[in-house]
Write an enzyme that holds these catalytic residues in place. Structure first.
Site, PDB file in Angstrom:
ATOM      1  N   SER A 128       1.892   5.790   1.324  1.00 40.01           N
ATOM      2  CA  SER A 128       2.302   5.117   2.565  1.00 40.01           C
ATOM      3  C   SER A 128       3.453   4.160   2.298  1.00 40.01           C
ATOM      4  CB  SER A 128       1.139   4.334   3.168  1.00 40.01           C
ATOM      5  OG  SER A 128       1.589   3.662   4.339  1.00 40.01           O
ATOM      6  N   LYS A 182      -6.144   7.828   2.836  1.00 42.62           N
ATOM      7  CA  LYS A 182      -4.840   7.756   3.522  1.00 42.62           C
ATOM      8  C   LYS A 182      -4.987   8.117   5.005  1.00 42.62           C
ATOM      9  CE  LYS A 182      -0.371   7.430   4.192  1.00 42.62           C
ATOM     10  NZ  LYS A 182       0.233   8.465   4.953  1.00 42.62           N
ATOM     11  N   HIS A 185      -6.437   5.169   6.674  1.00 35.31           N
ATOM     12  CA  HIS A 185      -5.347   4.180   6.738  1.00 35.31           C
ATOM     13  C   HIS A 185      -4.503   4.445   7.984  1.00 35.31           C
ATOM     14  CE1 HIS A 185      -1.032   3.434   6.202  1.00 35.31           C
ATOM     15  NE2 HIS A 185      -1.320   2.398   5.442  1.00 35.31           N
ATOM     16  N   ASN A 186      -4.147   5.712   8.199  1.00 35.37           N
ATOM     17  CA  ASN A 186      -3.318   6.040   9.365  1.00 35.37           C
ATOM     18  C   ASN A 186      -4.071   5.827  10.667  1.00 35.37           C
ATOM     19  OD1 ASN A 186      -1.635   6.862   7.284  1.00 35.37           O
ATOM     20  ND2 ASN A 186      -0.854   8.599   8.418  1.00 35.37           N
ATOM     21  N   GLU A 189      -3.828   2.286  11.348  1.00 34.47           N
ATOM     22  CA  GLU A 189      -2.432   2.062  11.774  1.00 34.47           C
ATOM     23  C   GLU A 189      -2.270   2.372  13.278  1.00 34.47           C
ATOM     24  OE1 GLU A 189       0.410   4.090   9.111  1.00 34.47           O
ATOM     25  OE2 GLU A 189       1.336   4.930  10.900  1.00 34.47           O
TER      26      GLU A 189
END
Ligand SMILES: NC(=O)c1ccc[n+]([C@@H]2O[C@H](COP(=O)([O-])OP(=O)(O)OC[C@H]3O[C@@H](n4cnc5c(N)ncnc54)[C@H](OP(=O)(O)O)[C@@H]3O)[C@@H](O)[C@H]2O)c1
Length: 470
Positions: A128, A182, A185-186, A189
């Site tokens: 990222s 990940k 994480h997105n 986000e």
């Protein structure tokens, strides 16, 4: 000269990662399916650097020191499989293949199995930080064969963003652990971005504030508990003026949000797992609704709403909006981390959530000062069920839930949608409610489907003939 590491895929991420790796002292070999892109790179940004440009996969593989260490940075999905199909037969036992794109975790599990059958090492690596991060220090979330991670640990530690608690890279566990982290994480986000967009909408339509005035608010929040990359760039976006028209550029941008799928995957995975991630889900749905531009334009003349002007004291509203945004952002992290906790238990990742928080502290899109107390809370209690149960988040809830209720209430009264904030509030309210109305749902299920229910006054499983006269 043999290259220490090879990068396949010379688009934005691959080029910048190759330059970052070479800049830290590791000669790099590069390859791209379309030769023209490699040539452009070789004659441009790579000129004069220890970067070996290759034009066939055979040449690429030959340029690498053994065991080979290869990072693939191509479009997620079929392109990764196409690349692996060409690459795998050229490699030898013990070579390492890393997929650094945003691959779906199930694809990573499958590819890891295929690599294993050939005696290869495989890592699914979430990276990222976008273009700038790739060049100057990304956040790197790896999973797969631990032996493979040891082969690249030094490279990753050198190229990753330096965080307050060490380089922002980590090995999170076997299989698809890295890509799963990940993906979530997105998802987080998406939720933070939607929360910020809702605050912008409330200030713009509700309070009639200009982009410059709103930039001032985000600047203030960025210096407080909400400090973080997404708040920082929001201030900068709001201040940016279109060179052609002199207008704030943000107001000239079409209001349909695109997505590449990781937020959707994160939500789908939460549903599969049976873990609650409603704020992340609402952020995905908000982007989907935004894409219905023509329908929205038509409906705006058919379905009436209320005057969006809030008619409240601006200073008081902005003060309380801080609390609403703060709790919604905490909810985004809380839901994402809970999902990771549950996924780890189900999928055997053995995730250390405090380590995940450490790796998110710099380089990535969701980096934020909040990650310092988040990490501390997770170090104190590694199996913490929900962030809100630990300090300082419990106290934040006590201090600000009234503001979140007030802000979402006013937004509703004026017809301004705030799905992320609403869902954050409903999520915590449901979580902290000892007796929910799910007893009625169980009764309904039993009524129409004989699905049975449990009682609070007796052990066992029960079914009632609801139509029988009592
Ligand atoms: N851009 C970002 O900010 C960002 C941030 C984090 C993660 N990522 C992830 O990192 C990966 C790379 O992203 P990117 O933006 O640099 O590139 P991208 O636009 O996602 O993909 C372009 C690259 O994929 C290659 N490619 C496409 N189809 C292919 C195929 N069938 N066979 C072989 N190669 C193929 C292209 O080669 P040709 O030149 O031959 O077409 C090019 O090198 C993606 O998974 C992306 O989701 C991107």
């Amino acid at each position: 000269m043999r290259a220490q590491i090879g990068v396949i895929g010379m688009a934005v991420m691959g080029q910048n990662l190759a330059l970052n790796i070479e800049g830290k002292g590791f000669p790099v070999a590069v390859y791209n399916r379309t030769a023209e892109r490699t040539r452009e790179f070789a004659e441009g940004r790579a000129k004069g650097r220890r970067i070996i440009s290759t034009y066939t996969l055979e040449e690429f593989v030959d340029a690498l020191a053994r065991p080979r260490r290869i990072l693939i940075m191509v479009k997620a999905g079929a392109p990764v499989d196409a690349m692996l199909e060409g690459l795998f037969p050229l490699l030898e036992r013990g070579d390492l293949v890393m997929d650094g794109g945003n691959s779906h975790y199930a694809d990573t599990e499958r590819r890891l199995g295929e690599a294993e059958e050939r005696g290869l090492l495989y890592l699914g690596v979430g990276i990222s930080g976008g273009e700038y991060g790739a060049l100057c220090g990304p956040s790197i979330m790896a999973g797969g064969h631990r032996e493979g991670y040891e082969l690249v640990r030094e490279v990753f530690e050198r190229i990753a963003a330096p965080g307050p608690e060490g380089p922002c890279c980590g090995y999170f566990g076997p299989g698809s652990a890295g890509h799963y982290v990940k993906m979530v994480h997105n998802g987080i986000e998406y939720a933070i971005m939607e929360t910020i967009a809702e605050a912008y909408d409330l200030m713009k339509r509700g309070l009639g504030m200009s982009p410059d005035e709103m930039a001032g608010v985000f600047s203030d929040w960025n210096k407080r508990e909400l400090g973080g990359y997404l708040f920082e760039i929001t201030e900068r976006i709001l201040r940016y003026r279109d060179p052609g028209t002199g207008e704030p550029l943000v107001e000239l941008i079409l209001d349909t949000a695109k997505q590449k799928g990781t937020g959707k995957w994160s939500t789908q995975a939460a549903l599969d797992l049976g873990t609650p991630a409603p704020t992340i889900a609402m952020a995905v749905f908000a982007r989907i609704i935004s894409a219905f531009k023509d329908e929205r334009a038509a409906a705006s003349g058919v379905l009436s709403g209320l005057d969006p002007a809030l008619g409240v004291d601006r200073g008081e509203f902005i003060g309380r909006l801080f609390g609403a945004v703060y709790l919604s952002v905490i909810a985004a992290y809380a839901q994402g981390l809970r999902q990771l906790r549950d996924a780890s238990a189900e999928r055997g990742y053995g995730l250390e959530l405090a380590e995940v928080a450490r790796v998110w502290m710099a380089g990535c899109i969701i980096r934020s000062v909040l990650l310092v107390p988040i990490r501390k809370a997770l170090l104190d209690e590694p199996d913490l069920p929900l962030l809100f149960l630990a300090e300082p988040f419990r106290s934040a809830w006590e201090e600000y839930h009234g503001d979140l209720r007030w802000v979402t209430c006013i937004a509703r009264e004026h017809g301004i949608p705030t799905p992320a904030m609403d869902s954050a509030l409903a999520f915590v309210d449901a979580y902290r409610t000892e007796r929910l109305p799910a007893n009625l749902i169980q009764a309904q299920r039993d009524f129409f489907g004989a699905h049975t229910y449990q009682r609070i006054d007796r052990e066992g499983t029960f079914h009632t003939d609801w139509e029988a006269v009592a």
